[in-house]
Structure formats: C-alpha cells, structure tokens
Scaffold this active site. Sequence first.
Site, mmCIF file in Angstrom:
data_model
loop_
_atom_site.group_PDB
_atom_site.id
_atom_site.type_symbol
_atom_site.label_atom_id
_atom_site.label_comp_id
_atom_site.label_asym_id
_atom_site.label_seq_id
_atom_site.Cartn_x
_atom_site.Cartn_y
_atom_site.Cartn_z
ATOM 1 N N ASP A 144 0.861 -1.192 0.000
ATOM 2 C CA ASP A 144 0.000 0.000 0.000
ATOM 3 C C ASP A 144 0.889 1.231 0.000
ATOM 4 O O ASP A 144 2.079 1.135 0.281
ATOM 5 C CB ASP A 144 -0.814 0.040 1.299
ATOM 6 C CG ASP A 144 -2.027 -0.871 1.225
ATOM 7 O OD1 ASP A 144 -2.435 -1.174 0.111
ATOM 8 O OD2 ASP A 144 -2.541 -1.273 2.279
ATOM 9 N N ASP A 183 -4.603 -3.037 4.866
ATOM 10 C CA ASP A 183 -5.111 -2.572 6.156
ATOM 11 C C ASP A 183 -6.632 -2.556 6.235
ATOM 12 O O ASP A 183 -7.196 -2.578 7.303
ATOM 13 C CB ASP A 183 -4.546 -1.184 6.501
ATOM 14 C CG ASP A 183 -4.794 -0.169 5.402
ATOM 15 O OD1 ASP A 183 -5.563 -0.496 4.472
ATOM 16 O OD2 ASP A 183 -4.231 0.938 5.457
ATOM 17 N N ASP A 241 -9.319 -5.671 1.973
ATOM 18 C CA ASP A 241 -8.026 -6.281 1.603
ATOM 19 C C ASP A 241 -7.943 -7.738 2.055
ATOM 20 O O ASP A 241 -6.994 -8.440 1.716
ATOM 21 C CB ASP A 241 -6.861 -5.506 2.253
ATOM 22 C CG ASP A 241 -6.684 -4.133 1.639
ATOM 23 O OD1 ASP A 241 -6.980 -3.989 0.447
ATOM 24 O OD2 ASP A 241 -6.252 -3.215 2.348
#
Length: 976
Positions: free
Chosen positions: A384, A694, A698
């Site tokens: 990310d 997070d 996901d």
Amino acid sequence: SSPQWGEKFSSSSLAPKIDRKRLVETVKEKDLVSLHQLGGVEGIAAALGTNPEKGIRDDDREVVKRQELFGTNTYHKPPPNGLLYFVLDAFKDTTILILLVCAALSLGFGIKEHGAAEGWYEGGSIFVAVFLVIAVSALSNFRQETQFDKLSKISNNIKVEVVRGGCRRQVSIFDLVVGDVVFLKIGDQIPADGLFLDGYSLQVDESSMTGESDHMEVDATRNPFLFSGSKVADGYGQMLVASVGMDTTWGEMMSSITSDKNERTPLQERLDRLTSSIGKVGLAVAFLVLVVLLIRYFTGNTEDDNGNTEYIGSKTSVDDILNAVVRIVSAAVTIVVVAIPEGLPLAVTLTLAYSMKRMMADQAMVRKLSACETMGSATIICTDKTGTLTVNQMKVTQFWLGQESIKEDHSNIIDHTVLELFYQGVGLNTTGSVCKPVSGSLPKFSGSPTEKAILSWAVLGLDLDMEKLKQKYSILHVETFNSEKKRSGVSVRRKTDETLHVHWKGAAEIIVAMCSDYYESNGGIRSMDEDQRSRIETIIQSMAASSLRCIAFAHKQVSQKEMECVDDSEKTHQRIKEDGLTLLGIVGLKDPCRPGVKKAVEACKSAGVDIKMITGDNIFTAKAIAAECGILGADYNEESGQAIEGIEFRNYTPEERMEKIGKIKVMARSSPFDKLLMVQCLKQKGDVVAVTGDGTNDALALKEADIGLSMGIQGTEVAKESSDIVILDDNFSSVATVLRWGRCVYNNIQKFIQFQLTVNVAALVINFIAAVSAGEVPLTAVQLLWVNLIMDTLGALALATDRPTKELMKKPPVGRTEPLITNVMWRNLLAQAVYQIAILLILQFRGESMFNVPKRVKDTLIFNTFVLCQVFNEFNARKLEKQNVFQGILQNRLFLGIVGITIILQVVMVEFLKNFADTERLKLWQWGVCILFAAFSWPIAWVVKLIPVSDKPFFSYLKRSKSSSQLNKSSTTRNL
C-alpha cells in the site's frame, strides 16, 4: 434521563437499578420485550450510570468498580502445557524407551555381576544420559510453548475506541467494562456484547458466531443487539457495552476452544521427510551392526577387557550371555539415536521461536509460524502507499475554491454562505470527532488520519465549531466511505428552516465527475462546462503531481420530493443524490514519505525482490510518491507501462495481463478486487507474493497471498485476522526487516542441517566399519548419547540463533522448489565427514601402535577427537559459502557460550567421569593431539570452499540422465 457525567458512580446506587443476569440474558436471547421492560437502551444506559454522549467517568476507580460488579472482559483459557507434559511427551519416543529398557537390564546384570558399588556404572550412565537428553528436549519445548503463549496474548490485545469523560480514547479490549460506549467502524471486531446506541447503515457479519454468511442490519428499533466476536461489515455506530468476558457467548465459546499449537510449517514438513529418510538409513545400519556383532559374539570372535574370548559355548553363563546381548542391543539402538536427527525439528522450532521474539522487537508480530520462513522465499512485495510508504500524518497544505487557491490567512475572504456549507460538509460528513479540553489548550481530534487532518484544518483554520453545528442540523442518512466507492455522503436537515442538504466528500476526480456547477469564493455559482471541468482537472493533477492527496467536497440542496424519490427502497439504506451537485472546493493533503523507505526499497530490490505499489489514490499522486520512494526508477517514461490504473488492469484480457504484469510497478485507483487479481496473476506466474493491507476489503488479497502483512495501527481487525504477520508500526522498512528475518530462518536451518548431517554420516560409517571389521563399537552408548546432545540441542541453539546479515539481502530469493540441501552444503558436509571418518578409522586401527597407548586410552582418544571435531565444525557451519567463518562471531554471544560449555563438559566427561563415560584420563600431549586433529577441519573447510559447484541441484542430474535414457529407449523403439 441519562445521568450527567460527573455524578458519583457507586455500587450502592447501581446494584439495585439493574440485574446483571437479566441484562446478560436479554442481550443473548435478543429479547426485545425484556429490553422494553428494562426501559430500552436509554433506560439501561441510565441504570448503568452511562451518559450516551460522554460515556462513563474517565477514572481508574470507576473502571475497577465496574469490573468488580460485572466481571472483566477476559475468558478462561486452558493454561499452557507445563514442563511435566513435555517430559512425559519425550518418553513417548520409541528409541528412548528401548534405551531405557537396555539401561535397566544393563543395570540389573551389572549389579548382579560386580555388586552394587561398581556394577551400576554402565546401566546408570545410560540412564543419566537418556534423562539428560529428555530434560533438555522438554525444556526447549516448554520454553517455546511459553513464548507462543505470550505472543498470542499480545495478538489478542486489540485496541478499542471508547468515549470516557466526554473524550474519545483507545483502551485495551481487556480493560473494557460494562457501561462503556464503544465506537465501531467498518472492519472492527465487536469487543463485547452490547446494544446499539447510535450510528448509520450498520451491518455486522455474525458468521463466526452463527455460521450465517448474510450480513445482519443493526438499528435502534428492530435489532439493537450486537455480539462479541462479530465483525462490522458496513456503516459505523456506537455501542453500549452490556456484558463482557464469560457473560458473552463468544467468551463461553472461546474458553472451550484450545488453540492448535501443532501447526506444521512447510519447512517443518520437509524436515520431517528428511528426518524419516535419514532415520531409515540409520535403522538399516544399526540392524546390520546388531547382526554382525551378534554373529561375531556367538562365533567366539570377541574378547573382553582382559583379552579372553567372551563366548565359549555352554561354559558361558546365561547371565554373561544376556549381559553381552544387552550391551550389543544398546550399542545398536544408540546408533539409531545418533542417526535420527531429532535436532532438526528442534532447530526449526528454536529458530522460529527466536526469530519471532526478535521480529517482535523489530515491529513485526508473527501470527502464523509458516510466514516466518515463507517470507524468505518472497519474490514480489505488493505494498500500500498510505501509512506504509508514507508516514500517515496528513496535513492540509492546499485549498482551492473553484479555480482560486485560498491561502491559510485568506479564509476571511470566503463568502459566509459558502463557509457555512463547508462547515456542514466537513463537520457532518465525518467519522472523526473533536474533543475540546476544559483548559484553554488545543482541541483533540480523533478518527482516521485523513479525517483528523480535515477536521483540524476546518476547526483551526476556518473556525468550525462542531458542537454548535451539530445542534443546528439533524442527520438523516449516511453512506459510509469504503475503498471501492472512495467517497462518503450524508443528507441533513437544517432545524431552523427544515431545508434538506446533501453532502459528498471523497477522491477529487470522482466527486468532480458528480458535479455540474462549482462555487466561487464570493458565493457565486458557475456552470462547469467542458473547459472549466478541464481546468479543474488540471488543478487536481498538478496537486497530485506534488504528491498531495486530493479530497473534494460537493453540495446540493434538495427538496422533500427529491428525497422521497431517492428513498423509494424498502430498506433503510436509502441512496443520497449523486448527480447534478455543486463543487464546494478541493483540499490537498500532504503525507510525506517515511524516512528510510527509499533505503528499504533499494535493499529489497538488491535482494531480487520486486516492489509493486497498489494504491487507491490517483495516478499522479501515486507516481510522485513511487518516484520519491525509488519504486519508479529514473528511467521511467509514460509509455513504459510501469504505472497504470486499476480499471485498465481489470479490462486487460488474461493473456495481456500475464504479459504486462511483470512491468507494472504502480497501480493507482485500484479496488480490492484489482489487488486480488494482481496477486492471483503473480502466483500463476510462479512468484512467491507478499501483500500488505489494512482495510476490510483487503482480506481476500491477504488470504490469497503467500504472506499476508497487515498493518498494526491503521489495520482493521478483519485485515489482521486474514494476515500472517502484523506490521506493528505500519512501516515499509519493517516489511524489509521481515524479509531479512525470513531469509535468516531458512539460512540458519541450512547451517544446522549441514552440521548435523556431518555428524550423522561420520558416526554411522565409523561404527559400522569398526563393528564389521573389529567386532566392537568404538563409541559406547553413553558417548554417542553425549554426542547426540551436543549436536542436537546445543548445536541447534548455537546455529539457530544467528542474526540476519547484510549478505542475506544480496542473494536472489530461494524458489518454491529449490532443494533444502544445496550442492554447496553437500560439498561442505561430505568433505568434513570424509576427513572425520579417515582420522577416526586411523585411530581405531593404528591408534594403539602410533601413540603407544592401551586400548581404553585409544577409545578415549577416538571419542575426544570426534567431539572436538564437531566443536570446530560448528564454526565452519556458521558460513555456508564464505571462507571467513569468524565474521560477526563476537555479536553472537550465545554461540560462544555454547561452544565454551561444550568444551568444559567434554573435559569433565574425559577427566572426571571415568566410570560414567567409559573413558581414561588423557595426558596434556594427548589433548594436544586431539585438538590438532579437530582443528585441521578449519583449513579443510577453507580449501573446500574454493571448489566451485553448480547451482543446479545434484539430484536433478540423476533425473535428467534417467529421462534421457528413457528418451533414447523410446527413439530406438521408434526406429525399430
């Protein structure tokens, strides 16, 4: 009415107001009738001494009092297994049991033959040696058990957001008490049983409790019940805690479940196969030795210590025959004990437990053991951006109203109407909150980093007063933000004139696409034609290119009729108007790169690990951050296909995807589905993929990846549960550290295998040759058990606890199918084993004449040289390829300590435990000879490491030659 926060809470005032048992049953049974009888949620809050808005008093005594009255939020877990359990478990080993039987028989015959004073030596010493092996093995396993128990306690210690004393704060799930007001958002695990106080579009996933996959809607009237262990699937809300710990269904369920600690990692399974293969060879050798020794004994080819033939047919007593047979059997069984490398599973356990402990200090909490070693094989890390590559401390640095940039000190030029609309858009369409302290210090902001940054900018820069604002408006509907929609909406009613307003906030280009007009700073509204839209989009792109996150606000006043038109659905989830909006403004939030990220990215790249950035931000911000972090190199150009958007990737054909996936470095505006698709494609290509995530969405990608890495600070509980490792500080540098540790685990185990197999090969060959040719085993049962202890337990401790080195990150990743024992290891271990066998056989057959010593001294020389060879070879095993085996040795004090202990114990064995170890005291020059022989293994290792070896696995040549011979055979058949 709810009590004022500030009223003294006491057991006497609380106890009569509510019956704990009835409250628990009401929530468990979802009993609406009983709930109404108790005065509804408000009545229960009042009875519990809770103000729904300000929570309970922020006071430790208050918390303790509530814990005494209603219990703590913990459940009774079965205690971890004690030391005795592991001692008894060690006794289940068949070879240990056989040895104990042999020891008992040997003890009985010895005492009968030589009397109690001297007859116990041989049997007693086997007993002591066996118990020593059991004790060390049990202690190691017990330590590992307590280590994992500690880690599980840490991983279960979830942080929960509550309001106490009017301020939001995070508390440990274990400190939650009945009466607390808990804030719930998407992805949270519900920490206790409770009742819905307030919130919007709240849906929970109760599958962990009921097995039902459908999401349950929670509201104040039809279903206000929330259960511990469920997950928030959508919306947000506040919950009044009604029961905790063992009063909850989840607590009852969890206390009856014992966690499975016998999880086998892939490496452990590979080692189990290796152990059983070596064990079979050992059994075969031991059986041959047994047969040969028995034949030699019964044919009169063996002599006792005085040179007399041991077996003289019927003249030999039954006691003597049984004594000799027991001695022969115990020697054969001991060969099996040495051959079976019990140390391998122990080494894996030790190195995994050690690395888990160290990784915890390096900000990584391992949830699944297998991830430790799999991470060492990772070839790609999909990461990310926000919070992982950047610091996740947002600050509004740019503000555009229409096409005009508003500087910080020019907020007074904004028209009052526009400012009021901004207050609504910021203050009512948010999951964050503002807490004003009693003293004059600055207000505290809570919520996600984006929410905190926008609230702080509006309160401190635009003079927004949240309390006044909330009194003026009532919220009608809310659409919560998630990573697919990338926006959130709210519809509100102004209390003074009953007008209805719709507000949207989210990713700038998505919000701008929903607008047909825009506000100017003077309050005027201008139509957004193609030219104006293009200019606004250019503004967004230039902000994004400066690595700013762009958030836009839009507004629309709607009529009751339009609301009714929107609200024609039967469900309570009513849509908020999404088109024909007026753009209020755009803010740019700066989220700087984390210090050290560029270095970590370079380290991963030099280790042959490719980094891909997958983000929900727009492509310009993504490219700017990727270039700053070193993910996009200086050679990047627009046509290279290295940076794409999620929609583009999604629309590729499967063939195009597989062809282009190798080039992609940045994927912007990606949905969780795009992330999952990326992981699936990479795995299909044969890559070992690690993914960071997070959000709740996901979870699929985290589960699909070989290693799922969730974020400890920003990560939702759903993401953490789907992951293998939790990165506690959300930092990409910690991901690189995990990679280094993963490689270290694999490398340490390879070192130990090389060390162990050298001992196995040498001990088996020496005992076999000596038994066949001389009819005796040079190393006795006790001596072999001592060697077994050195190499299995102490060796595992010494070699399994080496820390990661920089060299580890200069090698390419270890593939999925690469053999555990590489050609380099075969080269090293065979060279050492051949040397040890040669030296010990020379001592066995020529030792007496060479050194002019009696047989018992010769046997002691063999034992001493063999043990010292292992001590010196332990140094060689530290580096598989490097010639300098002493590099970094002073950093590993445990290794030096273990080597020191081994040498001291060996001196004690030889010099002071004559009867126990069946040894003779050695003179100083004899010690010198033993040390010289053993030390020679260092120059041998140095020279051997100069010999080049192929990278291709040794056994693949055998397979190839086999397949080529089959090919030749088939071609000959065809020709015929």
